[in-house]
Design a protein around this motif. Sequence first.
Motif, PDB file in Angstrom:
ATOM      1  N   PHE A   1       9.175   7.570   2.350  1.00 24.57           N
ATOM      2  CA  PHE A   1       8.375   7.501   1.125  1.00 24.57           C
ATOM      3  C   PHE A   1       7.733   6.128   0.990  1.00 24.57           C
ATOM      4  O   PHE A   1       8.163   5.153   1.629  1.00 24.57           O
ATOM      5  CB  PHE A   1       9.208   7.837  -0.117  1.00 24.57           C
ATOM      6  N   GLU A   2       6.705   6.097   0.146  1.00 27.09           N
ATOM      7  CA  GLU A   2       5.988   4.856  -0.157  1.00 27.09           C
ATOM      8  C   GLU A   2       5.911   4.736  -1.672  1.00 27.09           C
ATOM      9  O   GLU A   2       5.519   5.690  -2.344  1.00 27.09           O
ATOM     10  CB  GLU A   2       4.581   4.937   0.448  1.00 27.09           C
ATOM     11  N   ILE A   3       6.320   3.609  -2.213  1.00 22.47           N
ATOM     12  CA  ILE A   3       6.240   3.379  -3.656  1.00 22.47           C
ATOM     13  C   ILE A   3       5.390   2.144  -3.919  1.00 22.47           C
ATOM     14  O   ILE A   3       5.664   1.075  -3.373  1.00 22.47           O
ATOM     15  CB  ILE A   3       7.642   3.181  -4.272  1.00 22.47           C
ATOM     16  N   GLN A   4       4.361   2.323  -4.748  1.00 24.33           N
ATOM     17  CA  GLN A   4       3.517   1.188  -5.147  1.00 24.33           C
ATOM     18  C   GLN A   4       4.209   0.510  -6.329  1.00 24.33           C
ATOM     19  O   GLN A   4       4.217   1.019  -7.450  1.00 24.33           O
ATOM     20  CB  GLN A   4       2.146   1.699  -5.566  1.00 24.33           C
ATOM     21  N   ILE A   5       4.835  -0.643  -6.051  1.00 30.65           N
ATOM     22  CA  ILE A   5       5.586  -1.339  -7.096  1.00 30.65           C
ATOM     23  C   ILE A   5       4.640  -2.079  -8.032  1.00 30.65           C
ATOM     24  O   ILE A   5       4.791  -2.073  -9.247  1.00 30.65           O
ATOM     25  CB  ILE A   5       6.582  -2.330  -6.453  1.00 30.65           C
ATOM     26  N   SER A   6       3.663  -2.731  -7.457  1.00 27.35           N
ATOM     27  CA  SER A   6       2.647  -3.449  -8.231  1.00 27.35           C
ATOM     28  C   SER A   6       1.381  -3.425  -7.381  1.00 27.35           C
ATOM     29  O   SER A   6       1.424  -2.996  -6.224  1.00 27.35           O
ATOM     30  CB  SER A   6       3.111  -4.881  -8.509  1.00 27.35           C
ATOM     31  N   PRO A   7       0.234  -3.877  -7.898  1.00 29.06           N
ATOM     32  CA  PRO A   7      -0.962  -3.857  -7.055  1.00 29.06           C
ATOM     33  C   PRO A   7      -0.768  -4.581  -5.723  1.00 29.06           C
ATOM     34  O   PRO A   7      -1.350  -4.192  -4.723  1.00 29.06           O
ATOM     35  CB  PRO A   7      -1.994  -4.564  -7.929  1.00 29.06           C
ATOM     36  N   SER A   8       0.070  -5.597  -5.707  1.00 35.04           N
ATOM     37  CA  SER A   8       0.252  -6.358  -4.468  1.00 35.04           C
ATOM     38  C   SER A   8       1.409  -5.865  -3.612  1.00 35.04           C
ATOM     39  O   SER A   8       1.411  -6.061  -2.402  1.00 35.04           O
ATOM     40  CB  SER A   8       0.505  -7.836  -4.792  1.00 35.04           C
TER      41      SER A   8
ATOM     42  N   ASP B   1       4.672  -8.459  10.340  1.00 32.87           N
ATOM     43  CA  ASP B   1       3.352  -7.979  10.736  1.00 32.87           C
ATOM     44  C   ASP B   1       2.307  -8.571   9.793  1.00 32.87           C
ATOM     45  O   ASP B   1       2.471  -8.540   8.576  1.00 32.87           O
ATOM     46  CB  ASP B   1       3.371  -6.441  10.648  1.00 32.87           C
ATOM     47  N   LEU B   2       1.237  -9.112  10.373  1.00 30.26           N
ATOM     48  CA  LEU B   2       0.161  -9.709   9.575  1.00 30.26           C
ATOM     49  C   LEU B   2      -1.143  -9.015   9.957  1.00 30.26           C
ATOM     50  O   LEU B   2      -1.530  -9.016  11.133  1.00 30.26           O
ATOM     51  CB  LEU B   2       0.081 -11.205   9.890  1.00 30.26           C
ATOM     52  N   LYS B   3      -1.803  -8.403   8.958  1.00 32.72           N
ATOM     53  CA  LYS B   3      -3.043  -7.668   9.231  1.00 32.72           C
ATOM     54  C   LYS B   3      -4.166  -8.233   8.372  1.00 32.72           C
ATOM     55  O   LYS B   3      -3.930  -8.669   7.239  1.00 32.72           O
ATOM     56  CB  LYS B   3      -2.873  -6.187   8.880  1.00 32.72           C
ATOM     57  N   TYR B   4      -5.379  -8.154   8.906  1.00 37.50           N
ATOM     58  CA  TYR B   4      -6.537  -8.615   8.131  1.00 37.50           C
ATOM     59  C   TYR B   4      -7.719  -7.683   8.384  1.00 37.50           C
ATOM     60  O   TYR B   4      -8.026  -7.349   9.538  1.00 37.50           O
ATOM     61  CB  TYR B   4      -6.901 -10.047   8.531  1.00 37.50           C
ATOM     62  N   GLY B   5      -8.369  -7.277   7.304  1.00 34.36           N
ATOM     63  CA  GLY B   5      -9.547  -6.427   7.424  1.00 34.36           C
ATOM     64  C   GLY B   5     -10.787  -7.292   7.611  1.00 34.36           C
ATOM     65  O   GLY B   5     -11.289  -7.873   6.652  1.00 34.36           O
TER      66      GLY B   5
ATOM     67  N   GLN C   1      -9.211  -7.717   3.134  1.00 33.98           N
ATOM     68  CA  GLN C   1      -7.830  -7.466   2.695  1.00 33.98           C
ATOM     69  C   GLN C   1      -6.842  -8.076   3.688  1.00 33.98           C
ATOM     70  O   GLN C   1      -6.974  -7.907   4.902  1.00 33.98           O
ATOM     71  CB  GLN C   1      -7.574  -5.958   2.585  1.00 33.98           C
ATOM     72  N   LEU C   2      -5.863  -8.787   3.157  1.00 32.28           N
ATOM     73  CA  LEU C   2      -4.802  -9.367   3.978  1.00 32.28           C
ATOM     74  C   LEU C   2      -3.507  -8.650   3.639  1.00 32.28           C
ATOM     75  O   LEU C   2      -3.184  -8.457   2.458  1.00 32.28           O
ATOM     76  CB  LEU C   2      -4.665 -10.863   3.677  1.00 32.28           C
ATOM     77  N   GLN C   3      -2.782  -8.247   4.657  1.00 33.55           N
ATOM     78  CA  GLN C   3      -1.537  -7.506   4.437  1.00 33.55           C
ATOM     79  C   GLN C   3      -0.415  -8.153   5.242  1.00 33.55           C
ATOM     80  O   GLN C   3      -0.564  -8.373   6.444  1.00 33.55           O
ATOM     81  CB  GLN C   3      -1.708  -6.056   4.871  1.00 33.55           C
ATOM     82  N   VAL C   4       0.687  -8.440   4.567  1.00 36.49           N
ATOM     83  CA  VAL C   4       1.870  -8.976   5.244  1.00 36.49           C
ATOM     84  C   VAL C   4       2.983  -7.950   5.091  1.00 36.49           C
ATOM     85  O   VAL C   4       3.337  -7.574   3.971  1.00 36.49           O
ATOM     86  CB  VAL C   4       2.327 -10.320   4.636  1.00 36.49           C
ATOM     87  N   ASN C   5       3.507  -7.475   6.197  1.00 40.15           N
ATOM     88  CA  ASN C   5       4.600  -6.500   6.173  1.00 40.15           C
ATOM     89  C   ASN C   5       5.856  -7.131   6.752  1.00 40.15           C
ATOM     90  O   ASN C   5       5.816  -7.711   7.837  1.00 40.15           O
ATOM     91  CB  ASN C   5       4.248  -5.272   7.010  1.00 40.15           C
ATOM     92  N   ALA C   6       6.946  -7.015   6.015  1.00 36.83           N
ATOM     93  CA  ALA C   6       8.240  -7.498   6.514  1.00 36.83           C
ATOM     94  C   ALA C   6       9.217  -6.340   6.430  1.00 36.83           C
ATOM     95  O   ALA C   6       9.347  -5.707   5.377  1.00 36.83           O
ATOM     96  CB  ALA C   6       8.729  -8.672   5.680  1.00 36.83           C
TER      97      ALA C   6
ATOM     98  N   LEU D   1      -3.297  -8.548  -0.480  1.00 35.74           N
ATOM     99  CA  LEU D   1      -4.153  -9.362  -1.338  1.00 35.74           C
ATOM    100  C   LEU D   1      -5.543  -9.477  -0.718  1.00 35.74           C
ATOM    101  O   LEU D   1      -5.744  -9.179   0.467  1.00 35.74           O
ATOM    102  CB  LEU D   1      -3.565 -10.742  -1.570  1.00 35.74           C
ATOM    103  N   PHE D   2      -6.491  -9.901  -1.551  1.00 32.56           N
ATOM    104  CA  PHE D   2      -7.841 -10.220  -1.073  1.00 32.56           C
ATOM    105  C   PHE D   2      -8.027 -11.725  -1.296  1.00 32.56           C
ATOM    106  O   PHE D   2      -8.457 -12.144  -2.370  1.00 32.56           O
ATOM    107  CB  PHE D   2      -8.888  -9.422  -1.850  1.00 32.56           C
ATOM    108  N   PRO D   3      -7.687 -12.557  -0.311  1.00 34.31           N
ATOM    109  CA  PRO D   3      -7.661 -14.011  -0.541  1.00 34.31           C
ATOM    110  C   PRO D   3      -9.035 -14.621  -0.816  1.00 34.31           C
ATOM    111  O   PRO D   3      -9.121 -15.683  -1.430  1.00 34.31           O
ATOM    112  CB  PRO D   3      -7.066 -14.567   0.752  1.00 34.31           C
ATOM    113  N   PHE D   4     -10.091 -13.965  -0.356  1.00 40.80           N
ATOM    114  CA  PHE D   4     -11.421 -14.561  -0.521  1.00 40.80           C
ATOM    115  C   PHE D   4     -12.288 -13.794  -1.514  1.00 40.80           C
ATOM    116  O   PHE D   4     -13.484 -13.965  -1.555  1.00 40.80           O
ATOM    117  CB  PHE D   4     -12.127 -14.633   0.837  1.00 40.80           C
ATOM    118  N   LEU D   5     -11.639 -12.929  -2.300  1.00 44.51           N
ATOM    119  CA  LEU D   5     -12.397 -12.130  -3.267  1.00 44.51           C
ATOM    120  C   LEU D   5     -11.939 -12.495  -4.663  1.00 44.51           C
ATOM    121  O   LEU D   5     -10.739 -12.563  -4.932  1.00 44.51           O
ATOM    122  CB  LEU D   5     -12.128 -10.640  -3.007  1.00 44.51           C
TER     123      LEU D   5
END
Lengths: 355, 322
Positions: free
Chosen positions: A313-320, A90-94, A50-55, A350-354
């Motif tokens: 609060f956290e709102i899931q706007i879309s899967p991404s 912030d850029l995170k990768y699992g 999983q790749l996560q970009v937080n701004a 996102l999952f760039p390699f899945l």
Amino acid sequence: MKIKLLFTIVAFSLICFNPAKGQTDTTKRDKYTLLTMPYNKRPLSLYKGQLQVNAGYKLAVRSRSFDNNGDVIDLKTNGNSSVSNYFFLDLKYGLLDFIELDAATNYMHQGIRSESIYYLNSNGITLLNNLNEYKGMGDLLLSASFRLPFDFKFVDFKLTGGIYIPTAEYKTPEPSSTISDYVDSYNYTVNYHFNNKNGFGVPVIKLSADVKFTISKFSGTAGFTFQDPTKEGTNIRWDQTLTNQTFNYSSSSYRYLVDRMMMINASVHFQAAGWFNIWLNGNYSRNSEGWTEYRGIKYANPEKHLFAIEPGFEIQISPSLTLYQVVGYTFSGRNTDAPFYLFTTISYNLFPFLK
Amino acid sequence: MKKISLIYLLVIFSTLAFGQTEKIINPADLKQQTVITEPLTLRKGFLRVGLFYNYSLVDKYFDNSAKKTFYPGSGWATSNNLQFLTQYGVNDRLTVELRIPYTSDLKNVHQKMYAPIIDSMVSANYSTRGRGIGDLIVDAIYQIIPSKDHKLSLRAEMDLTLPTGRKNPANVVNPYEYDAPTGNGAFVVTPGLYARLLSYPFSFTAFAYYDYNFKEHKILNAGDLEEKEFKYGNHINTGGSINFHLNEWIALINELDYDHWGKGEEEGVPANDLYTRWSFSYSPRLIFQIRRFRLGESVEIPLKGKMTGADPQYILFVQYVF
């Protein structure tokens, strides 16, 4: 024949009523399921791949501060309230389901005015305005997190280690003071403008531990963070003289030690809906052990304490896409500013390699 | 047995077709349309109420050469504005609107004066507060090209600002300490046009409004004894937006605005302290449509300007359609 017919009827009946079987929980961990996993079912680190970009953007209104005794100083009536604009990337990768890599940096801009002072003499009035501007990129934080190597159900634990690489242009630039409203050598306005940068200027290590519990729709987290500089730093201090409406600057270097910082935080979360999580976070931080050199003598930086409450609060706007919003209110402290702030973060996953 | 079996199989097969029903739009659904899909005016008989909260502060500004800079003095000002909105659909193309603002402004000035020649020092803190009902706005909105059958729709608006807010300073202690006016003290007429092109899940808008300010009389500076004639410079607001659905119930609005204010007059001559100003700003807005409720938040970010504030404004709002 009757048996064949009976078999056909039963078979078609099963086919037609099969959709009802779809209304059961799926245990398949596909990309969509992982991206939309609600907070109360999520582990403390990202999933494998999983790749996560937080701004994020934080607007902080600095209208109060705490003195050495913890008493509130109203900066509005002292003439030096200010606004801080803080941007965060912030850029995170699992790497695995229990190892996460992280790179983060920031940019901030703030101007702190001091009280305006009039000097009245027999020939006129001189006005002095004073502005300290802080502006620039912060250091690059590289870190890695390790969590418990099994699926998260009720309890999770994470350890993080990282280092701030001093990538920021931290050295204090030359002031840009000006003279305005000049009438004669007795009647004019001096606008002192001191420029400051962002960043520690030396490598700073960061260690943290987090724990998370989930019971049904409720979750609780607690964390401890420790930051410590690896060595002393050197910076520039500017002096200025005013001659015939022109400022002349001279610099001298000084040594300093960045404060050691410790912070504890705890939060309670409620998963109101699959896409909506609210929480109340409290954090307490302490900065100490740092010093600054003046004319060859080391002076200890004032020890800072701060306790803040942060509903969010956290709102899931879309899967991404996920939106986070936090409001911060500082309740008590010593030797530090007490801003009210609003922190908004957009998270892209996102999952760039899945497939 | 065969006949019974065939009838049974037909019944079983027919259940598969039940899922293929057409979605029926009922009046309740119409009240749940988003800012992107709803018509440019309210439908007949619909009533919308809303509350808008606006927070802004004074820290930086664009100077006369359009350069962003900090205010030099040790002053501080914040503005909290609450606006109650009511809209009613007279028919499917005409909506009337009433906006009632409540203002709470605060301005602090802190100064010190040293006078070595008389061996004295004076420290001064001044606060100017302005709290109360502001200027009411009544508005009529009419769809020229209706949204119902067209992707491109157009509406015309006519706003009238009524000077109901207090126009003069009150409780004046000195020129820096008084209760500030909560209204501008003059009638304003604002005609405007608003066009939208809908291409679901996107929409594109363009708009233009013009404020014509009438001449009036009021006390221009705290401490003045007489009201003077004044006229604020007329104001043009134009811009456009690109909007889209992030999902079925969250819309993102990206709006660009250009504003221009003409030079004002005091007693028939151009006033030195009423500048010609302009600003160019960007406003991202997130709008959540939860059934008939609409929640929104917006930040107006000044990008460029001349003699205008350069700090962002925060706007939160909630609306409900009856």
